[in-house]
Every structure is written in C-alpha cells, then in structure tokens.
Design a protein around this motif. Sequence first.
Motif, PDB file in Angstrom:
ATOM      1  N   LYS A  31      15.715  47.969  27.037  1.00 55.75           N
ATOM      2  CA  LYS A  31      15.658  47.308  25.734  1.00 55.75           C
ATOM      3  C   LYS A  31      14.426  46.431  25.576  1.00 55.75           C
ATOM      4  O   LYS A  31      13.759  46.468  24.539  1.00 55.75           O
ATOM      5  N   ASP A  32      14.090  45.664  26.610  1.00 51.38           N
ATOM      6  CA  ASP A  32      12.937  44.762  26.530  1.00 51.38           C
ATOM      7  C   ASP A  32      11.604  45.482  26.386  1.00 51.38           C
ATOM      8  O   ASP A  32      10.592  44.860  26.064  1.00 51.38           O
ATOM      9  N   ASP A  33      11.595  46.791  26.610  1.00 45.01           N
ATOM     10  CA  ASP A  33      10.368  47.566  26.419  1.00 45.01           C
ATOM     11  C   ASP A  33      10.129  47.900  24.939  1.00 45.01           C
ATOM     12  O   ASP A  33       9.077  48.440  24.584  1.00 45.01           O
ATOM     13  N   ASN A  34      11.117  47.588  24.086  1.00 44.17           N
ATOM     14  CA  ASN A  34      10.992  47.714  22.628  1.00 44.17           C
ATOM     15  C   ASN A  34      10.652  49.124  22.135  1.00 44.17           C
ATOM     16  O   ASN A  34       9.844  49.294  21.226  1.00 44.17           O
ATOM     17  N   MET A  35      11.305  50.126  22.724  1.00 46.58           N
ATOM     18  CA  MET A  35      11.096  51.500  22.280  1.00 46.58           C
ATOM     19  C   MET A  35      12.264  52.024  21.428  1.00 46.58           C
ATOM     20  O   MET A  35      12.188  53.132  20.905  1.00 46.58           O
ATOM     21  N   GLY A  36      13.367  51.262  21.356  1.00 41.06           N
ATOM     22  CA  GLY A  36      14.506  51.689  20.554  1.00 41.06           C
ATOM     23  C   GLY A  36      15.501  52.559  21.305  1.00 41.06           C
ATOM     24  O   GLY A  36      16.504  52.980  20.745  1.00 41.06           O
ATOM     25  N   PHE A  37      15.213  52.882  22.557  1.00 38.56           N
ATOM     26  CA  PHE A  37      16.115  53.649  23.411  1.00 38.56           C
ATOM     27  C   PHE A  37      15.818  53.253  24.848  1.00 38.56           C
ATOM     28  O   PHE A  37      14.812  52.605  25.131  1.00 38.56           O
ATOM     29  N   SER A  38      16.713  53.621  25.761  1.00 32.32           N
ATOM     30  CA  SER A  38      16.432  53.419  27.180  1.00 32.32           C
ATOM     31  C   SER A  38      16.466  54.768  27.874  1.00 32.32           C
ATOM     32  O   SER A  38      17.095  55.717  27.400  1.00 32.32           O
ATOM     33  N   PHE A  39      15.743  54.858  29.006  1.00 35.44           N
ATOM     34  CA  PHE A  39      15.603  56.107  29.749  1.00 35.44           C
ATOM     35  C   PHE A  39      15.908  55.835  31.209  1.00 35.44           C
ATOM     36  O   PHE A  39      15.387  54.883  31.790  1.00 35.44           O
ATOM     37  N   HIS A  40      16.755  56.677  31.797  1.00 36.16           N
ATOM     38  CA  HIS A  40      17.254  56.456  33.153  1.00 36.16           C
ATOM     39  C   HIS A  40      17.214  57.755  33.943  1.00 36.16           C
ATOM     40  O   HIS A  40      17.448  58.824  33.383  1.00 36.16           O
ATOM     41  N   ILE A  41      16.995  57.646  35.230  1.00 33.30           N
ATOM     42  CA  ILE A  41      17.211  58.761  36.147  1.00 33.30           C
ATOM     43  C   ILE A  41      18.455  58.390  36.944  1.00 33.30           C
ATOM     44  O   ILE A  41      18.468  57.385  37.659  1.00 33.30           O
ATOM     45  N   THR A  42      19.495  59.174  36.762  1.00 33.80           N
ATOM     46  CA  THR A  42      20.796  58.864  37.343  1.00 33.80           C
ATOM     47  C   THR A  42      21.207  59.953  38.321  1.00 33.80           C
ATOM     48  O   THR A  42      21.062  61.140  38.031  1.00 33.80           O
ATOM     49  N   GLU A 102      25.719  67.011  44.366  1.00 36.89           N
ATOM     50  CA  GLU A 102      24.970  65.889  43.797  1.00 36.89           C
ATOM     51  C   GLU A 102      24.151  66.372  42.603  1.00 36.89           C
ATOM     52  O   GLU A 102      23.498  67.414  42.663  1.00 36.89           O
ATOM     53  N   MET A 103      24.215  65.597  41.523  1.00 38.82           N
ATOM     54  CA  MET A 103      23.469  65.930  40.309  1.00 38.82           C
ATOM     55  C   MET A 103      22.451  64.832  40.020  1.00 38.82           C
ATOM     56  O   MET A 103      22.766  63.645  40.073  1.00 38.82           O
ATOM     57  N   LYS A 104      21.247  65.238  39.682  1.00 36.42           N
ATOM     58  CA  LYS A 104      20.194  64.331  39.252  1.00 36.42           C
ATOM     59  C   LYS A 104      20.049  64.537  37.753  1.00 36.42           C
ATOM     60  O   LYS A 104      19.857  65.668  37.285  1.00 36.42           O
ATOM     61  N   MET A 105      20.188  63.448  36.984  1.00 37.61           N
ATOM     62  CA  MET A 105      20.214  63.531  35.531  1.00 37.61           C
ATOM     63  C   MET A 105      19.162  62.607  34.907  1.00 37.61           C
ATOM     64  O   MET A 105      18.938  61.506  35.409  1.00 37.61           O
ATOM     65  N   ALA A 106      18.563  63.045  33.812  1.00 38.61           N
ATOM     66  CA  ALA A 106      17.701  62.201  32.987  1.00 38.61           C
ATOM     67  C   ALA A 106      18.523  61.829  31.758  1.00 38.61           C
ATOM     68  O   ALA A 106      19.021  62.707  31.047  1.00 38.61           O
ATOM     69  N   CYS A 107      18.704  60.518  31.530  1.00 39.17           N
ATOM     70  CA  CYS A 107      19.606  60.030  30.487  1.00 39.17           C
ATOM     71  C   CYS A 107      18.865  59.135  29.494  1.00 39.17           C
ATOM     72  O   CYS A 107      18.056  58.301  29.898  1.00 39.17           O
ATOM     73  N   VAL A 108      19.192  59.308  28.229  1.00 35.32           N
ATOM     74  CA  VAL A 108      18.635  58.475  27.168  1.00 35.32           C
ATOM     75  C   VAL A 108      19.800  57.829  26.423  1.00 35.32           C
ATOM     76  O   VAL A 108      20.757  58.514  26.053  1.00 35.32           O
ATOM     77  N   PHE A 109      19.712  56.504  26.225  1.00 38.68           N
ATOM     78  CA  PHE A 109      20.750  55.756  25.517  1.00 38.68           C
ATOM     79  C   PHE A 109      20.192  55.110  24.255  1.00 38.68           C
ATOM     80  O   PHE A 109      19.084  54.580  24.249  1.00 38.68           O
ATOM     81  N   ASN A 110      21.016  55.151  23.195  1.00 34.95           N
ATOM     82  CA  ASN A 110      20.714  54.454  21.957  1.00 34.95           C
ATOM     83  C   ASN A 110      22.005  53.781  21.503  1.00 34.95           C
ATOM     84  O   ASN A 110      23.021  54.472  21.370  1.00 34.95           O
ATOM     85  N   PRO A 111      22.023  52.469  21.258  1.00 35.72           N
ATOM     86  CA  PRO A 111      20.923  51.540  21.482  1.00 35.72           C
ATOM     87  C   PRO A 111      20.581  51.445  22.970  1.00 35.72           C
ATOM     88  O   PRO A 111      21.371  51.826  23.831  1.00 35.72           O
ATOM     89  N   PRO A 112      19.390  50.922  23.254  1.00 34.58           N
ATOM     90  CA  PRO A 112      18.942  50.857  24.648  1.00 34.58           C
ATOM     91  C   PRO A 112      19.760  49.883  25.483  1.00 34.58           C
ATOM     92  O   PRO A 112      20.288  48.896  24.973  1.00 34.58           O
ATOM     93  N   LEU A 113      19.859  50.205  26.774  1.00 32.44           N
ATOM     94  CA  LEU A 113      20.518  49.290  27.705  1.00 32.44           C
ATOM     95  C   LEU A 113      19.560  48.188  28.111  1.00 32.44           C
ATOM     96  O   LEU A 113      18.347  48.362  28.085  1.00 32.44           O
TER      97      LEU A 113
END
Length: 134
Positions: A31-42, A102-113
Amino acid sequence: MIVRDLISAEQSNRRIVSPDGNWESTRMLLKDDNMGFSFHITTIYKGADFQMHYQNHLESVYCISGEGEVETLADGKKYPIKRGTLYILDKHDKHILRAFEEMKMACVFNPPLSGKEVHNAEGAYELEAEAISA
C-alpha cells in the motif's frame, strides 16, 4: 521507479509466514508504494488445505509452479491449479485452497495490503494492518 528483488525481499520483514503453517508470502509491492494494488510471491506448502474468504479484498492468483486445487464453497466446484493457471476471486469468493505439492503463486490484491496481514478467523485479511517499511 521502484525496483526490488525477490531474494532480498525474502530475507527481510517483507516475508510473512502464516501462523497456521500453510503458507509464506513475500510482499513485493504494498500500500505504501501507492500503486493501488499489492503484489506478492506466495508459497503454499505441500499438504495445505485451508479455507479463505477475502471479504475486504479482491485477489488474482497466478500459479508459477506446483499443483493443487481451489474449491468455491458457494457451489462446491473444484478447479485444478497447475503451472500457468490464473484464478480470480472477483466476487469475494469463499473458497478452500489445497496444495497437492508445493505451489509458488504470484498474487495481486485490491485494495493493496499494508504488509503484516495474516488471515483472521474468517479467512480474510483485515483492511488495515501495521505497514512494513521498504
């Protein structure tokens, strides 16, 4: 411009491990990166089988590696997940995620975490959690 690498982020406070032992998530963009979404490798650990219900967020999930399934609880449908699969929780879908390996996932959240979120008793992330500094 923001530039981060996964290896460095995994060795910082951006790496969050779930208290229940089902997953770990490296929060690359927050969220603090101010892009409107968050991106995670889970990483979803092999044998994980847990319910989630993102009541406050929409999520898109792309499987980089591994195999499992996601089951939507409203209708009991099961969808296989493997490398190359994208699933989108566009209706705050209550679901179960299962990892056959085991699964490696790329996740995008809106609103951002904000960064420190872990699932609450309902399987959701709260809207606000303590932020992680870069």
